[in-house]
Design an enzyme around this catalytic site. Structure first.
Site, PDB file in Angstrom:
ATOM      1  N   THR A 222      34.385  28.135  47.624  1.00 57.34           N
ATOM      2  CA  THR A 222      34.659  29.520  47.796  1.00 57.34           C
ATOM      3  C   THR A 222      35.025  30.163  46.585  1.00 57.34           C
ATOM      4  O   THR A 222      35.052  29.528  45.771  1.00 57.34           O
ATOM      5  CB  THR A 222      35.450  29.649  49.157  1.00 57.34           C
ATOM      6  N   ASN A 223      35.570  31.199  46.914  1.00 62.42           N
ATOM      7  CA  ASN A 223      36.099  32.115  45.656  1.00 62.42           C
ATOM      8  C   ASN A 223      37.119  32.922  46.175  1.00 62.42           C
ATOM      9  O   ASN A 223      37.642  33.011  47.278  1.00 62.42           O
ATOM     10  CB  ASN A 223      34.883  32.920  45.100  1.00 62.42           C
ATOM     11  N   ARG A 224      37.825  33.727  45.115  1.00 61.89           N
ATOM     12  CA  ARG A 224      39.166  34.579  45.330  1.00 61.89           C
ATOM     13  C   ARG A 224      38.991  35.844  46.360  1.00 61.89           C
ATOM     14  O   ARG A 224      39.798  36.566  46.440  1.00 61.89           O
ATOM     15  CB  ARG A 224      39.692  34.801  43.980  1.00 61.89           C
ATOM     16  N   SER A 225      37.874  36.127  46.783  1.00 61.91           N
ATOM     17  CA  SER A 225      37.804  37.233  47.539  1.00 61.91           C
ATOM     18  C   SER A 225      38.502  37.508  48.957  1.00 61.91           C
ATOM     19  O   SER A 225      38.223  36.424  49.551  1.00 61.91           O
ATOM     20  CB  SER A 225      36.236  37.491  47.614  1.00 61.91           C
ATOM     21  N   ALA A 288      31.655  38.717  48.059  1.00 64.45           N
ATOM     22  CA  ALA A 288      31.614  37.967  46.890  1.00 64.45           C
ATOM     23  C   ALA A 288      30.719  36.714  47.149  1.00 64.45           C
ATOM     24  O   ALA A 288      31.395  35.683  47.856  1.00 64.45           O
ATOM     25  CB  ALA A 288      32.954  37.505  46.245  1.00 64.45           C
TER      26      ALA A 288
END
Ligand code: CTP
Length: 415
Positions: A222-225, A288
């Site tokens: 995943t990512n930081r969004s 994102a």
């Protein structure tokens, strides 16, 4: 949310810490933003900053303990009722303890006890040991349970001569929090920006959050969004009268009137978006989306049985949701995307505007101080073909969302 502070009644409650002098600049900035400001202060605060200074800056008489007897004795009740928002800044440990326990032994605590303001914000500032003391932490929890919004103190050089947590938060943070709390506290109908419901009868599809691409049954990429920007856009579109479908990879609270579809991975998000776009007027891709997913996620949990310290994931490119929507858009549909960039913001955003066939790109420098993942504020530039870029912020994500929705209305009306 341009002008969320305009004509709002803000009661600035100032207590006696070294940061009390900052109340002068704070009241000046509220006045500059169009708010009506009244100041109530403790006697100790008066030893740090004269009431006269705050009176001149707020353009109102200041309520002090000197007014406690005589004709002004009921002022505290009237002032408490007058306030749309109470901002207790700086808030000392002593006053926080009193307010948490409902004590009213000076004009400031009397005023706070008599108030039913919808918005109550406290910005503590104190010595770090006082801050970490369990009694203070208990009081802060009580106050938050009573509906107070807390702005955490900053870490920095304290008056004691060392670096620690306890400094009054940045004034900009206090202003933005007040702006956002007042905006969030409004009902849809009160949001003057959208009084005439310009999106009534329109369907808007918004994506939000960082997608989660499965690795095995217990892990994902995943990512930081955080999804905050997408959720704020969905709320702003709803406030403007639209029927809103929010397709989100991240679950957060939102208005019941928003049709929330959870779609954790890019593929699930694309399926949900394509279905929702069959009868939509606009698409806003704030998610994102992970550019890559596993070619073949594992069916069972991956074990560290191999003696090899290296483990390689085989990734393949995900579908580009925004590009797919842009390429397939029907006449009259408006497509808005984001560009999360760390460098060459405008060039990259313009490239994305073309390659994704979008009508507008919200260019986001994720490294700018007020912008980025999981923040409550943002700073963006709106890019459209053959138009001068529009710079927005820094301000709260709700405020930015309202401005983007205004621009969507302009594009829809111009078609
Ligand atoms: N986007 C999308 N599907 C993807 C990747 C991105 O729909 N697989 C959308 C995002 O929701 C955003 C826009 O495309 O609205 C731009 O996303 P961004 O991450 O900034 O750019 P990328 O397209 O991934 O390009 P690059 O990696 O070159 O920055």
């Amino acid at each position: 949310m341009s002008g969320a502070l305009a004509e709002k009644n803000i009661l600035l409650a100032v207590t006696g810490g070294i940061a009390a002098y900052k109340a002068a600049e704070l009241s000046r900035q509220y006045v500059k933003a169009g708010a009506n400001v009244k100041v109530v202060m403790t006697q100790t605060a008066e030893s740090f900053i004269p009431a006269k200074t705050l009176g001149i800056l707020s353009k109102q008489a200041v309520l002090t303990d000197g007014d406690r007897d005589g004709s002004a004795s009921v002022e505290h009740v009237a002032w408490g009722r007058w306030a749309d928002a109470i901002v207790l800044a700086p808030a000392t440990a002593n006053t926080l303890a009193k307010v948490a326990n409902g004590l009213a032994d000076n004009v400031l605590t009397e005023t706070l006890l008599a108030s039913n303001a919808a918005v109550k914000i406290m910005a503590p500032a104190m010595n770090d040991q006082m801050w970490h003391n369990p009694a203070t932490q208990r009081n802060l929890q009580t106050l938050q349970g009573d509906g107070w919004t807390m702005i955490e103190p900053a870490t920095g050089f304290l008056a004691e001569g060392y670096e620690a947590k306890g400094r009054l938060a940045q004034l900009e943070t206090i202003i933005l929090t007040t702006e956002q709390a007042l905006f969030d506290g409004q009902t849809d109908g009160q949001r003057d920006a959208f009084d005439n419901q310009p999106l009534k009868g329109r369907r808007v599809v918004v994506t939000a959050g960082g997608t989660k691409e499965p690795i095995d049954p217990v892990r994902f990429l995943t990512n930081r969004s955080s999804g905050k920007m997408g959720y704020a856009l969905a709320e702003a579109a709803l406030a403007a009268g639209a029927e809103v479908t929010l397709i989100a990879a991240t679950k957060r609270d939102c208005s019941k009137a928003i049709h929330l579809v959870l779609a954790p991975s890019a593929k699930e998000m694309l399926t949900a978006v394509e279905e929702a776009m069959t009868d939509a007027d606009a698409f806003i891709g704030a998610a994102a989306v992970s550019d890559f997913a596993l070619a073949k996620p594992f069916d069972k949990k991956v074990k560290k049985t191999s003696p090899d310290a290296h483990f390689t994931l085989d990734l393949v490119q995900n579908p580009d949701i925004l590009k797919t929507v842009g390429q397939n858009k029907k006449s009259g549909q408006v497509v808005i995307g984001f560009a999360a960039e760390t460098n060459d913001l405008l060039q990259n955003a313009e490239r994305k505007l073309k390659s994704k066939q979008a009508d507008m790109i919200v260019a986001n420098d994720v490294l700018a101080p007020a912008a980025g993942f999981d923040k409550d504020t943002n700073q963006v530039t709106l890019i459209q073909a053959n138009q001068v870029p529009i710079e927005i912020g820094p301000k709260s994500k709700s405020a930015i969302a309202a401005d983007i929705i205004h621009q969507l209305v302009t594009i829809l009306d111009g078609q």
